[in-house]
Design an enzyme around this catalytic site. Structure first.
Site, PDB file in Angstrom:
ATOM      1  N   HIS A 102       0.828  -1.210   0.000  1.00 16.24           N
ATOM      2  CA  HIS A 102       0.000   0.000   0.000  1.00 16.24           C
ATOM      3  C   HIS A 102       0.863   1.261   0.000  1.00 16.24           C
ATOM      4  O   HIS A 102       0.557   2.229  -0.695  1.00 16.24           O
ATOM      5  CB  HIS A 102      -0.928   0.000   1.215  1.00 16.24           C
ATOM      6  N   HIS A 154       1.801  -3.221   9.235  1.00 16.77           N
ATOM      7  CA  HIS A 154       3.187  -3.189   8.781  1.00 16.77           C
ATOM      8  C   HIS A 154       4.057  -2.568   9.859  1.00 16.77           C
ATOM      9  O   HIS A 154       3.590  -1.763  10.680  1.00 16.77           O
ATOM     10  CB  HIS A 154       3.337  -2.377   7.490  1.00 16.77           C
TER      11      HIS A 154
END
Length: 241
Positions: A102, A154
């Site tokens: 992303h 993340h």
């Protein structure tokens, strides 16, 4: 949408409206964007499957059976997930944290559009519209990157690596292909050449002025002859007398 919006803003500018602009220039920009997107996704997927770093929420997603794990072995590669609430694809994705896909995609999109706006947007009715659009694109991309950390999807290093990857791909693709296919100065050069041709070509008024000057010069050259002939006639008459 951003590409179409930029071209629409260019068309609305009457002072710098260029008729020789290709109306389908945004399609070229979109095609280059898709090529860069494929490159960015290719690098991201290769790194994800090669590194195989665990996500911060790995233990909540997998819930491994610690009774079968010997922590004295060091890095554990053999484990059994006991969570049946998620599909196999989600479990497999839980150990593909590096780099952040992303973050790479959002930063690639933002940087490519920033370069496109800088290259193509050429308006005279607003001087702050261009930097405002560029700042908004960068802000949205950064917000997307930050949410990957706050949502515990993340690690910070994963997002940082994704940002670097997106910026590198955007710069490489745009400055290798975009600067050649999205030339905004073609019309400016053409208009300048047309202006030079117009200035070098004599107008009707200039021709009339030139003809007038030639006629006046011809008249002035003829006047001394008439004066000399009249002077000779007077001298001959006086001699006869």
């Amino acid at each position: 949408m951003t590409l179409l919006f930029v071209e629409l803003l260019n068309r609305l500018d009457k002072k710098k409206k260029c008729l020789c602009d290709n109306p389908f220039i945004c399609l070229k920009g979109f095609a280059i964007f898709l090529f860069g997107f494929v490159m960015e996704q290719l690098f991201t997927e290769v790194l994800k499957n090669t590194v195989g770093r665990l996500r911060p929420n790995f233990f909540d997603v997998c819930r491994p059976d610690f009774s079968r794990i010997d922590c004295s072995q060091g890095y554990i590669t053999n484990y059994t997930c006991t969570n049946d609430e998620h599909a196999a694809s989600i479990l497999r994705n839980s150990h593909q944290s590096f780099p952040s896909g992303h973050a790479a995609f959002s930063m690639y999109t933002a940087m490519y559009l920033i370069f496109y706006v800088q290259k193509r947007l050429n308006i005279s009715y607003s001087h702050i519209l261009k930097p405002t659009m560029q700042a908004a694109l960068l802000l949205v991309a950064l917000l997307c990157c930050v949410t990957r950390i706050t949502d515990f999807v993340h690690h910070t290093s994963d997002v940082t690596a994704g940002i670097i990857l997106g910026v590198i791909v955007a710069c490489a693709v745009f400055y290798s292909l975009g600067t050649k296919c999205l030339n905004v100065r073609e019309c400016t050069k053409a208009s300048n050449s047309e202006d030079k041709e117009r200035n070098s070509t004599p107008t009707l008024t200039g021709c009339q002025t030139t003809l007038t000057l030639l006629q006046n010069e011809f008249t002035l050259q003829r006047q001394p002859d008439s004066f000399s002939s009249e002077y000779q006639n007077r001298n001959s008459n006086s001699a006869n007398v």
